[in-house]
Design an enzyme around this catalytic site. Structure first.
Site, mmCIF file in Angstrom:
data_model
loop_
_atom_site.group_PDB
_atom_site.id
_atom_site.type_symbol
_atom_site.label_atom_id
_atom_site.label_comp_id
_atom_site.label_asym_id
_atom_site.label_seq_id
_atom_site.Cartn_x
_atom_site.Cartn_y
_atom_site.Cartn_z
ATOM 1 N N ALA A 188 -1.481 5.854 4.539
ATOM 2 C CA ALA A 188 -0.958 4.979 5.590
ATOM 3 C C ALA A 188 0.308 4.262 5.112
ATOM 4 O O ALA A 188 1.330 4.242 5.818
ATOM 5 C CB ALA A 188 -2.019 3.969 6.003
ATOM 6 N N GLY A 189 0.258 3.677 3.919
ATOM 7 C CA GLY A 189 1.389 2.882 3.440
ATOM 8 C C GLY A 189 2.602 3.729 3.103
ATOM 9 O O GLY A 189 3.735 3.399 3.480
ATOM 10 N N GLY B 46 0.830 -1.205 0.000
ATOM 11 C CA GLY B 46 0.000 0.000 0.000
ATOM 12 C C GLY B 46 0.858 1.246 0.000
ATOM 13 O O GLY B 46 1.868 1.327 0.718
ATOM 14 N N ARG C 239 -22.155 11.758 10.068
ATOM 15 C CA ARG C 239 -22.622 11.185 8.799
ATOM 16 C C ARG C 239 -23.731 10.159 8.951
ATOM 17 O O ARG C 239 -24.655 10.116 8.140
ATOM 18 C CB ARG C 239 -21.425 10.524 8.095
ATOM 19 C CG ARG C 239 -20.427 11.549 7.686
ATOM 20 C CD ARG C 239 -19.180 10.944 7.131
ATOM 21 N NE ARG C 239 -18.300 12.034 6.751
ATOM 22 C CZ ARG C 239 -17.098 11.870 6.226
ATOM 23 N NH1 ARG C 239 -16.625 10.660 6.031
ATOM 24 N NH2 ARG C 239 -16.380 12.909 5.902
ATOM 25 N N GLY D 208 -0.911 4.398 -0.140
ATOM 26 C CA GLY D 208 -1.795 5.507 0.218
ATOM 27 C C GLY D 208 -1.180 6.245 1.397
ATOM 28 O O GLY D 208 0.012 6.058 1.707
ATOM 29 N N GLU E 286 -7.016 2.540 6.665
ATOM 30 C CA GLU E 286 -8.401 2.071 6.574
ATOM 31 C C GLU E 286 -8.493 0.546 6.608
ATOM 32 O O GLU E 286 -9.543 -0.016 6.936
ATOM 33 C CB GLU E 286 -9.062 2.637 5.292
ATOM 34 C CG GLU E 286 -10.567 2.450 5.291
ATOM 35 C CD GLU E 286 -11.277 3.112 4.111
ATOM 36 O OE1 GLU E 286 -10.698 4.023 3.479
ATOM 37 O OE2 GLU E 286 -12.418 2.706 3.821
ATOM 38 N N LEU F 84 -7.923 10.497 7.266
ATOM 39 C CA LEU F 84 -6.583 10.952 6.886
ATOM 40 C C LEU F 84 -5.723 11.054 8.139
ATOM 41 O O LEU F 84 -4.542 10.661 8.155
ATOM 42 C CB LEU F 84 -6.662 12.299 6.177
ATOM 43 C CG LEU F 84 -7.539 12.349 4.920
ATOM 44 C CD1 LEU F 84 -7.477 13.733 4.272
ATOM 45 C CD2 LEU F 84 -7.104 11.293 3.898
#
Ligand SMILES: Cc1cc2nc3c(=O)[nH]c(=O)nc-3n(C[C@H](O)[C@H](O)[C@H](O)COP(=O)(O)OP(=O)(O)OC[C@H]3O[C@@H](n4cnc5c(N)ncnc54)[C@H](O)[C@@H]3O)c2cc1C
Length: 645
Positions: free
Chosen positions: A54-55, A50, A340, A52, A435, A451
């Protein structure tokens, strides 16, 4: 409580969870965890799947620390990880506005926002680290929006009464990812990180009970190879695409996590799905993607529907006293900025009652007329211009002149692989970040907190906690001839060969679309005992048909997107069933998990703390999944009925 479809096993325990005063726990764990001497880090190899937020942040930081890192993603560039799509912002308890924010308030809001289904220790750590994230990103040059005086600007997101959301116009994820990418590329240039784009992890390699590597497919040549290491980190994102239609990028999938689950990693709270209230409504049957309109728009946009059912007048012709600003009416304290889960359900209620607008009555208005009058068009354009442009390109309607039409859509998954306080799964050596883990958001994630969590995990938590595990390494040398490595690779070869040789007649997408419809209908915004049982039956039937009838064209030794999708949909089918079983067993409502049988008199989610105050950690079982309950304790934020009134 029904135990149909599953067995119950021993409780799950977070053995790394620190105790003592909550504000000291992270410090205490960092101190008690063992370190790895800088000279020894060079001998240790870590795989990070990953790229993103995080990765990329984890790989860059581990590289900076001196570990040898191999980093993988399936996109053609690590910068195209799905994090790039994040629009609205990132939370941090900086209190720049002096509006009463603090680490404790962010902690409190997040535990409450998650409907008391997250761990207090984790959430407090997240709130503490939030301030460091902003400093780190600013130092990297991330162009956060600033006020006239030069301080970073903030806006509000749902579930909070303070302004703590930092943003870079409507492109916060992209700018943060560029920051992380620069940090990553610095390590690539320094030789500590080997970056492999267009490679997909298809299996986890476990040797003597420890995660020791992955099997990957080069998506361009089709070549299968194995990568071995001392530890594996999965930062592979969320699984919202199990619903087919979602705001996630088309490629997002669950395969990495699901393969680890099949090898023994617990999957926690799979049914906790976030349905985002402000998305562009679906326009037709052939659509394969839904578009988010950032929650930041609810700072200035007002949500309403016509009071008269089926009112099809132009919105401008509907006078004020014939409009129902239902969020402001029902939740005066938070108004349009309720969390939400609450906003989505409220939209569903008014649409179900016949007040919805647009095709099929599946839409509500998000109106900026008041904001434009108050602030001027220019100011609104400066804040949200790119989102307005996106809306107009997709719908052909000008949101400066006519209210946006929005409807809830699948957006984020709070469930994921179970991890302890150190972000370690129950398989030694397998860590999970971002996530992809079930993490810190309980049953409902607050806006702008994903995030924050991804970067907290990657820059700050994991690099500290993984050393406690790696201090026992390097582990025994391994090579590709080891029987467990050979077996993992063979599993991948067999699956590919099955798909390409199956004599089927239905496309992969047709199965995915059908699965998505089942999930949305029965495991979406509202769930019932009857519906979930029906869904489990339908998914089992669909899975059976999938293996009989799926048709995968092309060959193995080349770019083959049908083959990629087939593997992902096969895993989604199994995940979908587990999500329904999890949703069926949890006969309470909490956060994004709304069981119609469990609601208060005024239609709010009704928790059952006596029976369900636990994380549901599921173990894979060939015959039936096994439920391990991890009890949740609340010392600092006492569970109450959530109220935003
Ligand atoms: C439209 C949209 C807007 C959003 N806006 C916000 C916002 O404003 N604020 C906020 O806090 N959150 C927001 N979110 C949520 C947030 O963007 C995500 O939760 C977060 O970015 C996920 O980051 P990640 O690093 O965990 O995963 P991702 O960014 O999804 O990265 C996953 C990585 O894993 C790789 N990968 C996955 N599987 C494999 C495999 N099998 N083999 C190899 N590589 C693999 C991918 O290639 C990718 O590099 C938004 C989400 C969406 C959909």
């Amino acid at each position: 409580m029904s135990t149909d479809f599953y067995r119950e096993g021993a409780p799950a325990l977070d053995t790394k969870a620190p105790t003592g005063p909550i504000a000291e726990r992270w410090e205490q764990r960092r101190f008690s965890g063992r370190l790895v001497n800088p000279a020894n880090r060079r001998k240790l190899r870590v795989i990070v799947v990953g790229t993103g937020l995080a990765g990329a942040s984890a790989a860059a930081t581990l590289g900076e620390l001196g570990y040898r890192v191999a980093n993988y993603c399936f996109q053609d560039s690590s910068r195209r990880a799905h994090s790039i799509a994040a629009q609205g912002g990132i939370n941090a308890a900086k209190n720049y506005r002096n509006d009463g924010d603090s680490v404790h308030r962010l902690f409190y809001d997040t535990v409450k926002g998650g409907d008391f289904r997250s761990r207090e220790s984790n959430v407090h750590r997240l709130a503490e680290v939030s301030t460091e994230i902003i400093d780190q990103c600013v130092a990297q040059g991330v162009p956060f929006a600033r006020e006239y005086g030069g301080l970073l600007d903030n806006r509000s997101f749902g579930g909070a009464q303070v302004s703590r959301t930092f943003y870079a116009r409507g492109q916060t994820g992209q700018q943060l990812l560029l920051g992380a990418y620069q940090a990553l590329q610095r390590q690539v240039a320094a030789g500590t990180v080997d970056l492999h784009t267009r490679h997909e992890m298809l299996e986890l390699i476990i040797v003597e009970g420890k995660a020791r590597g992955i099997v990957v497919r080069d998506l361009v040549t089709g070549e299968i190879s194995t990568e071995l290491a001392d530890a594996v980190v999965l930062a592979t994102g969320g699984y919202g695409n199990v619903y087919f239609l979602s705001t996630n990028a088309m490629g997002c999938n669950v395969t990495a996590g699901w393969r680890a689950h099949r090898k023994g990693a617990y999957f926690a709270n799979p049914c906790y799905t976030q349905i985002h209230p402000t998305c562009i409504p679906q326009s037709g049957e052939h659509q394969s993607k839904l578009t988010l309109m950032s929650e930041s728009l609810r700072n200035d946009g007002r949500v309403w529907v016509p009071k008269k059912k089926g009112d099809d007048r132009h919105p401008a012709d509907i006078p004020e006293d014939e409009r129902d600003y239902y969020l402001e009416r029902r939740y005066p304290a938070f108004g349009n900025l309720v969390p939400r889960d609450i906003a989505s359900r409220a939209a569903k209620v008014v649409c179900d009652e016949g007040h919805g607008v647009g095709p099929g009555g599946l839409g509500v208005y998000l109106d900026f007329a008041g904001a434009i009058e108050r602030l001027g068009k220019k100011a609104v354009e400066a804040k949200y211009g790119n989102l307005f442009d996106m809306y107009e390109r997709i719908t052909g309607e000008n949101p400066y002149e006519r209210p946006m039409r929005i409807y809830p859509a699948v957006h984020y998954t709070m469930g994921g692989l179970w991890v302890d306080y150190d972000l370690s799964s129950n398989i030694p050596g397998l860590f999970v970040a971002g996530e992809a883990n079930f993490s810190d958001h309980g049953a409902n994630r607050l806006g702008a907190s994903a995030l924050m969590q991804g970067l907290s995990d990657g820059y700050f938590v994991l690099p500290n906690t993984i050393s406690d595990y790696l201090a026992d390494g390097p582990f025994d040398a391994l090579d590709e001839t080891h029987e467990d490595v050979v077996a993992a690779r063979k599993d991948v070869d067999d699956r590919i060969s099955f798909f390409l040789n199956n004599d089927g007649d239905r496309t992969v997408d047709s199965f995915h679309r059908e699965l998505g419809k089942i999930m949305w209908e029965y495991c979406g915004m509202e769930r019932t005992d009857e519906g979930l049982r029906k869904a489990i039956g339908l998914i089992r039937g669909l899975k059976d048909e999938f293996y009989r009838r799926v048709k995968v064209t092309g060959k193995a030794e080349a770019l083959n997107q049908e083959l990629e999708k087939a593997g992902r949909v096969a895993d989604f089918l199994e995940l979908g069933e587990l999500m329904c079983i999890d949703a069926l067993h949890r006969t309470e409502s909490c956060g994004g998990h709304f069981r119609a049988e469990s609601q208060t008199e005024d239609g709010e989610a009704k928790r059952d703390d006596d029976n369900f105050s636990y994380v549901a950690a599921w173990e894979y079982g060939e015959d039936a999944p096994v439920l391990h309950k991890e009890a949740l304790e609340f010392e600092y934020v006492k569970p109450t009925q959530r109220s935003y009134k």
